[in-house]
Design a protein around this motif. Structure first.
Motif, PDB file in Angstrom:
ATOM      1  N   THR A 215      15.184   0.376  14.448  1.00  8.61           N
ATOM      2  CA  THR A 215      14.000   1.199  14.686  1.00  8.61           C
ATOM      3  C   THR A 215      12.735   0.360  14.684  1.00  8.61           C
ATOM      4  O   THR A 215      12.654  -0.663  13.981  1.00  8.61           O
ATOM      5  CB  THR A 215      13.878   2.304  13.616  1.00  8.61           C
ATOM      6  OG1 THR A 215      12.720   3.105  13.899  1.00  8.61           O
ATOM      7  CG2 THR A 215      13.767   1.719  12.216  1.00  8.61           C
ATOM      8  N   ALA A 217       9.928   2.238  14.128  1.00 14.57           N
ATOM      9  CA  ALA A 217       9.043   3.230  13.504  1.00 14.57           C
ATOM     10  C   ALA A 217       8.273   2.602  12.344  1.00 14.57           C
ATOM     11  O   ALA A 217       8.877   2.117  11.380  1.00 14.57           O
ATOM     12  CB  ALA A 217       9.858   4.425  13.025  1.00 14.57           C
ATOM     13  N   TRP A 219       6.254   4.190  10.229  1.00 11.33           N
ATOM     14  CA  TRP A 219       6.239   5.063   9.057  1.00 11.33           C
ATOM     15  C   TRP A 219       7.636   5.170   8.466  1.00 11.33           C
ATOM     16  O   TRP A 219       8.598   5.492   9.157  1.00 11.33           O
ATOM     17  CB  TRP A 219       5.687   6.432   9.425  1.00 11.33           C
ATOM     18  CG  TRP A 219       4.297   6.339   9.974  1.00 11.33           C
ATOM     19  CD1 TRP A 219       3.930   6.417  11.278  1.00 11.33           C
ATOM     20  CD2 TRP A 219       3.105   6.090   9.229  1.00 11.33           C
ATOM     21  NE1 TRP A 219       2.575   6.246  11.394  1.00 11.33           N
ATOM     22  CE2 TRP A 219       2.039   6.043  10.159  1.00 11.33           C
ATOM     23  CE3 TRP A 219       2.826   5.906   7.868  1.00 11.33           C
ATOM     24  CZ2 TRP A 219       0.720   5.823   9.758  1.00 11.33           C
ATOM     25  CZ3 TRP A 219       1.513   5.691   7.472  1.00 11.33           C
ATOM     26  CH2 TRP A 219       0.475   5.652   8.417  1.00 11.33           C
ATOM     27  N   LYS A 220       7.740   4.922   7.165  1.00  4.48           N
ATOM     28  CA  LYS A 220       9.050   4.883   6.510  1.00  4.48           C
ATOM     29  C   LYS A 220       9.812   6.181   6.659  1.00  4.48           C
ATOM     30  O   LYS A 220      11.044   6.183   6.756  1.00  4.48           O
ATOM     31  CB  LYS A 220       8.879   4.523   5.032  1.00  4.48           C
ATOM     32  CG  LYS A 220       8.423   3.093   4.805  1.00  4.48           C
ATOM     33  CD  LYS A 220       8.325   2.763   3.325  1.00  4.48           C
ATOM     34  CE  LYS A 220       7.887   1.323   3.108  1.00  4.48           C
ATOM     35  NZ  LYS A 220       7.783   0.979   1.659  1.00  4.48           N
ATOM     36  N   GLU A 221       9.098   7.303   6.670  1.00  5.09           N
ATOM     37  CA  GLU A 221       9.772   8.599   6.757  1.00  5.09           C
ATOM     38  C   GLU A 221      10.497   8.789   8.085  1.00  5.09           C
ATOM     39  O   GLU A 221      11.339   9.679   8.207  1.00  5.09           O
ATOM     40  CB  GLU A 221       8.766   9.734   6.551  1.00  5.09           C
ATOM     41  CG  GLU A 221       7.723   9.823   7.642  1.00  5.09           C
ATOM     42  CD  GLU A 221       6.654  10.876   7.351  1.00  5.09           C
ATOM     43  OE1 GLU A 221       6.091  11.404   8.321  1.00  5.09           O
ATOM     44  OE2 GLU A 221       6.393  11.163   6.160  1.00  5.09           O
ATOM     45  N   GLU A 222      10.203   7.955   9.076  1.00  8.72           N
ATOM     46  CA  GLU A 222      10.827   8.076  10.389  1.00  8.72           C
ATOM     47  C   GLU A 222      11.925   7.047  10.642  1.00  8.72           C
ATOM     48  O   GLU A 222      12.575   7.077  11.689  1.00  8.72           O
ATOM     49  CB  GLU A 222       9.765   7.956  11.491  1.00  8.72           C
ATOM     50  CG  GLU A 222       8.736   9.058  11.473  1.00  8.72           C
ATOM     51  CD  GLU A 222       7.759   8.960  12.638  1.00  8.72           C
ATOM     52  OE1 GLU A 222       7.341  10.016  13.136  1.00  8.72           O
ATOM     53  OE2 GLU A 222       7.420   7.828  13.053  1.00  8.72           O
ATOM     54  N   ARG A 223      12.140   6.122   9.711  1.00 12.14           N
ATOM     55  CA  ARG A 223      13.060   5.013   9.977  1.00 12.14           C
ATOM     56  C   ARG A 223      14.522   5.387   9.783  1.00 12.14           C
ATOM     57  O   ARG A 223      15.387   4.867  10.495  1.00 12.14           O
ATOM     58  CB  ARG A 223      12.711   3.832   9.067  1.00 12.14           C
ATOM     59  CG  ARG A 223      11.363   3.224   9.386  1.00 12.14           C
ATOM     60  CD  ARG A 223      11.016   2.112   8.413  1.00 12.14           C
ATOM     61  NE  ARG A 223       9.644   1.643   8.590  1.00 12.14           N
ATOM     62  CZ  ARG A 223       9.040   0.786   7.779  1.00 12.14           C
ATOM     63  NH1 ARG A 223       9.688   0.299   6.719  1.00 12.14           N
ATOM     64  NH2 ARG A 223       7.798   0.418   7.995  1.00 12.14           N
ATOM     65  N   GLN A 332       0.107   9.356   8.451  1.00 20.39           N
ATOM     66  CA  GLN A 332       1.539   9.576   8.268  1.00 20.39           C
ATOM     67  C   GLN A 332       1.956  10.823   9.030  1.00 20.39           C
ATOM     68  O   GLN A 332       1.297  11.861   8.947  1.00 20.39           O
ATOM     69  CB  GLN A 332       1.828   9.735   6.781  1.00 20.39           C
ATOM     70  CG  GLN A 332       3.289   9.732   6.418  1.00 20.39           C
ATOM     71  CD  GLN A 332       3.481   9.700   4.910  1.00 20.39           C
ATOM     72  OE1 GLN A 332       2.635   9.156   4.194  1.00 20.39           O
ATOM     73  NE2 GLN A 332       4.549  10.300   4.450  1.00 20.39           N
ATOM     74  N   PRO A 333       3.005  10.763   9.844  1.00 17.93           N
ATOM     75  CA  PRO A 333       3.362  11.898  10.717  1.00 17.93           C
ATOM     76  C   PRO A 333       3.486  13.222   9.991  1.00 17.93           C
ATOM     77  O   PRO A 333       3.033  14.256  10.493  1.00 17.93           O
ATOM     78  CB  PRO A 333       4.701  11.446  11.311  1.00 17.93           C
ATOM     79  CG  PRO A 333       4.622   9.956  11.308  1.00 17.93           C
ATOM     80  CD  PRO A 333       3.879   9.601  10.064  1.00 17.93           C
ATOM     81  N   SER A 334       4.100  13.254   8.818  1.00 14.42           N
ATOM     82  CA  SER A 334       4.260  14.531   8.108  1.00 14.42           C
ATOM     83  C   SER A 334       2.906  15.109   7.704  1.00 14.42           C
ATOM     84  O   SER A 334       2.699  16.320   7.721  1.00 14.42           O
ATOM     85  CB  SER A 334       5.137  14.334   6.867  1.00 14.42           C
ATOM     86  OG  SER A 334       4.578  13.364   5.999  1.00 14.42           O
ATOM     87  N   ARG A 337       1.230  16.619  10.786  1.00 16.20           N
ATOM     88  CA  ARG A 337       1.779  17.936  11.134  1.00 16.20           C
ATOM     89  C   ARG A 337       1.216  19.024  10.241  1.00 16.20           C
ATOM     90  O   ARG A 337       0.932  20.126  10.672  1.00 16.20           O
ATOM     91  CB  ARG A 337       3.314  17.888  11.035  1.00 16.20           C
ATOM     92  CG  ARG A 337       3.980  17.109  12.162  1.00 16.20           C
ATOM     93  CD  ARG A 337       5.473  17.325  12.196  1.00 16.20           C
ATOM     94  NE  ARG A 337       6.144  16.720  11.049  1.00 16.20           N
ATOM     95  CZ  ARG A 337       6.608  15.467  11.015  1.00 16.20           C
ATOM     96  NH1 ARG A 337       6.445  14.691  12.082  1.00 16.20           N
ATOM     97  NH2 ARG A 337       7.210  14.986   9.951  1.00 16.20           N
TER      98      ARG A 337
END
Length: 340
Positions: A215, A217, A219-223, A332-334, A337
């Motif tokens: 990956t 990505a 951001w860690k939350e997306e990896r 951060q994506p979250s 959102r």
């Protein structure tokens, strides 16, 4: 009462130098009982290979107040009392400020750094005579939680093929922890942002070929459970542990160059300050001819432009960087959102 000290004679291009080591019995790696003198002797033993890989470059020193489990700090400016035979070079940082950084030109300089409680050496990918233009393309393969060193191996082998298609010859080393570092020597004709874009282009191509394993990505939350291709290590003032540099982990590992033929059976735990000197004597230095084979990043930059045309643009920069042109929001994506 005078403090405990000893002298280590270190061979070099300007003849032997007697280097004072104060507190030689101070334990740096408590799990193994390895001392400051053990570190200094290691650096003297691997000195030629160490300087071939890291010398002639601006270098940051990762220093420790006590042992590797304790407080640490990075030293970039030459410390007070730096010997006359160790030079420095002025470099420009992302903030646009400039100041001098150390340059190590002989093994005795590395031993002096150990005397200053340096454990990890972080050389720039550019040389002291041309600090703005890297002569190394470096890619850090970083296994994420749920993956390990064995997951980085197939990613490294595929990356080798990707870079070969771009006309580059690659070299590899263990990170000293769970990852792998892939290097390609390049002609120093492009500045850092171009090299970063070349790394991103290679990383994206690798991700296309191994989408479930690799990956890009940020951001860690997306990896997920994948190997992260850390493109931000290609930025100005971003470094990784140098070849033959010790690491600040309990078993005293070394970031060790290996041949591609060795990779499949490699165990990074086997490369330590206790084993690498004998390895150099028996196996030799797999990076000995790295400087003889520089390539160009032109093909990778063509891939970058192709991807930009397809809607894939800039990726996030490190948080301490100034906002860069074309960079996506540093959110951060979250959290983004939730705001929506």
């Amino acid at each position: 009462m005078a403090s405990e000290s000893t002298t280590l004679t270190v061979d070099g291009p300007n003849g032997p130098r007697d280097m004072r080591i104060s507190s030689p019995g101070r334990v740096l790696w408590p799990d193994l009982g390895l001392t400051k003198l053990d570190l200094a002797r290691y650096l003297a033993d691997v000195g030629d290979a160490f300087i071939a890989a890291n010398g002639g470059r601006p270098v940051a020193l990762q220093r420790f107040s006590d042992n590797v489990d304790g407080e640490q700090f990075f030293s970039k400016n030459p410390p007070k009392g730096t010997p006359d035979f160790i030079r420095s070079v002025k470099v420009v940082f992302p903030s646009a400020r400039s100041h001098p950084m150390l340059v190590l030109d002989e093994p005795a300089a590395a031993v002096w750094a150990a005397q200053m409680n340096t454990v990890v050496f972080h050389p720039w990918p550019s040389r002291a005579d041309n600090t703005d233009n890297p002569d190394q393309l470096r890619i850090d393969l970083d296994p994420q939680p749920g993956t390990d060193f064995d997951d980085a191996i197939p990613a490294a082998l595929e990356l080798k093929d990707v870079l070969a298609e771009a006309g580059l010859i690659t070299f590899i080393k263990t990170s000293g922890n769970r990852g792998l570092h892939v290097y390609a020597p390049v002609e120093p004709t492009r500045e850092f942002l171009d090299v970063r874009h070349a790394v991103i282009a290679a990383a994206r191509e690798l991700e296309r070929r191994m989408p479930d394993k690799v990956t890009t990505a940020w951001w860690k939350e997306e990896r997920g459970n994948r190997v992260f291709v850390d493109f931000n290590q290609a930025n100005r003032d971003r470094t990784i542990a140098g070849a033959y540099s010790p690491r600040a982990l309990g078993h005293a590992p070394v970031s060790c160059p290996i041949s591609w033929d060795e990779l499949g059976g490699a165990d990074p735990k086997n490369f330590t300050i206790l084993t690498v000197p004998d390895r150099l004597k028996t196996v030799g230095d797999p990076w000995a001819d790295m400087k003889d084979k520089p390539g160009k990043i032109d093909v990778l930059l063509e891939w970058w432009e192709r991807d930009v045309g397809a809607g894939l643009g800039e990726l996030p920069f490190p948080p301490d960087y100034p906002k860069m042109p074309g960079e996506p929001p540093r959110v951060q994506p979250s959290r983004a959102r939730k705001k929506d």
